[in-house]
Design an enzyme around this catalytic site. Sequence first.
Site, mmCIF file in Angstrom:
data_model
loop_
_atom_site.group_PDB
_atom_site.id
_atom_site.type_symbol
_atom_site.label_atom_id
_atom_site.label_comp_id
_atom_site.label_asym_id
_atom_site.label_seq_id
_atom_site.Cartn_x
_atom_site.Cartn_y
_atom_site.Cartn_z
ATOM 1 N N HIS A 25 -18.515 -31.915 -11.629
ATOM 2 C CA HIS A 25 -19.550 -32.954 -11.661
ATOM 3 C C HIS A 25 -19.017 -34.238 -11.036
ATOM 4 C CE1 HIS A 25 -22.849 -35.406 -13.549
ATOM 5 N NE2 HIS A 25 -21.905 -36.338 -13.479
ATOM 6 N N GLU A 26 -17.822 -34.634 -11.426
ATOM 7 C CA GLU A 26 -17.241 -35.865 -10.882
ATOM 8 C C GLU A 26 -16.887 -35.718 -9.410
ATOM 9 O OE1 GLU A 26 -17.534 -38.539 -12.455
ATOM 10 O OE2 GLU A 26 -18.159 -37.563 -14.320
ATOM 11 N N HIS A 29 -19.677 -36.687 -7.335
ATOM 12 C CA HIS A 29 -19.742 -38.126 -7.068
ATOM 13 C C HIS A 29 -18.660 -38.549 -6.080
ATOM 14 C CE1 HIS A 29 -22.710 -38.755 -10.144
ATOM 15 N NE2 HIS A 29 -21.908 -38.467 -11.147
#
Length: 459
Positions: A25-26, A29
């Site tokens: 998920h990170e 980003h």
Amino acid sequence: METVLLYIVGIVIVVIGVAISIGLHEIGHLVPAKLFKVRVGQYMIGFGPTLFSRTKGETEYGVKAIPLGGYISMAGMYPPARAGERPLTSGTDAFPAEREYEAEESGRKRGGFLKAMVQDARTASADAIPVGAEDRVFYKLPIWKRIIIMFGGPFMNLVIAFVLFGIILSGFGVQTLSVGSVSQCVVAAPSTRTSCEPTDPIAPAAAAGLKPGDQIVKVGSLDAPTWEQVTALIRKSSGKPLDFTVIRNGETKTLAVTPLRTSRETVDSAGKVVKDSAGNPVTVKVGFIGVAPSYPLVKQPFGNALPTLGNNIGHDFQIIGTLPQRLVQVAQAAFGTEARDPNGPVGVVGVGRLAGEVTATQGVPWVDRISFLLGLIASLNVALFAFNMIPLLPLDGGHIIGAIWEGLRKTFNKIFHRADPGPVDIARLVPLTYVVVIVLGGMSLLLVYADIVKPIQLQ
């Protein structure tokens, strides 16, 4: 001892799966942020004390003690208080540091506690901007780039869920309602004969051509029905033709089956035969066709993961939409005598318990256990997506809605030939952010407590 070890293994698998999901998920980003030249100071999995970290280039990569989240630290998440103001810095230059201190003190005097919170957020954002990196800040990016960065994390969760659902559907298969056996004749209750006699009528299912292994996809107007729905429809449809749509050897067939009205034994909710005062079985006249169900694993195309993903997203947003009501139900169950809703929200402890119980269940094939664990991790990723899309800070959806609002405001001012008002000052929402964090923390504590004292039971 083996059961305990398997229980622990199930929990560990899910913890690792969640940690990997958070890390990816990170990365969702991090990668676009790097591509768009935003300065990223940290990439961290977890919260709390740092267990391990390593700096590569300008970014510190690490793992923290509590693996219940993660973050990347981007420079300039909050814009200056006034449009066009130079971003505050916190390097070795004493004069910017002095201006930062004066601005903070001025904010505290004018607006009290709430304005101090806003100024503290701006100060913390400014601290992430070293001298010389003033143009590599998040808030200066075009709106579409900011949306891509913030949506990258939730999108990564969708990708993970899609891949896992695809593996489950195409590699393991899903339990599918099928015809398990077909009676050749109708033996009226209370007879216990197991063989047919010449005088027995032919069972409607056999007469219509239903065969063991037929996959039931539709009965009458019921699409993808459960066996309970099929049984209820048959029992009330004696003498009325029912269209059974089945898949046999890859070919779809529709067979008309007319239930025969006959005497069948009455059973209670526990499946036991109801008896009268004399000890004889209680019978009732209902429709009967003479089939028993089976639930074989049927492999499906990988692409079928897409509608499965869509159904899960819709289900999770439905839960979020009724979350206050559901949390009240959780509290009533945890502190009272009401049963826990098996389809309600569950916390990290509950997820761990479910994983451990399934992994340690004896008699369940390992294929089914592994499929369940993969499905659990896939569902958690869908939940992470849906939860992060809530339009409130500090969630990703809060930043996305802020960027969208800024775009609408720019467009509106351009149409009416007004000056560009600059970036939306989402730092003003920091007090609300703290409220959201407190509410989420309380919700998490409630779910942890409920998962301990009143856990959801496997069906």
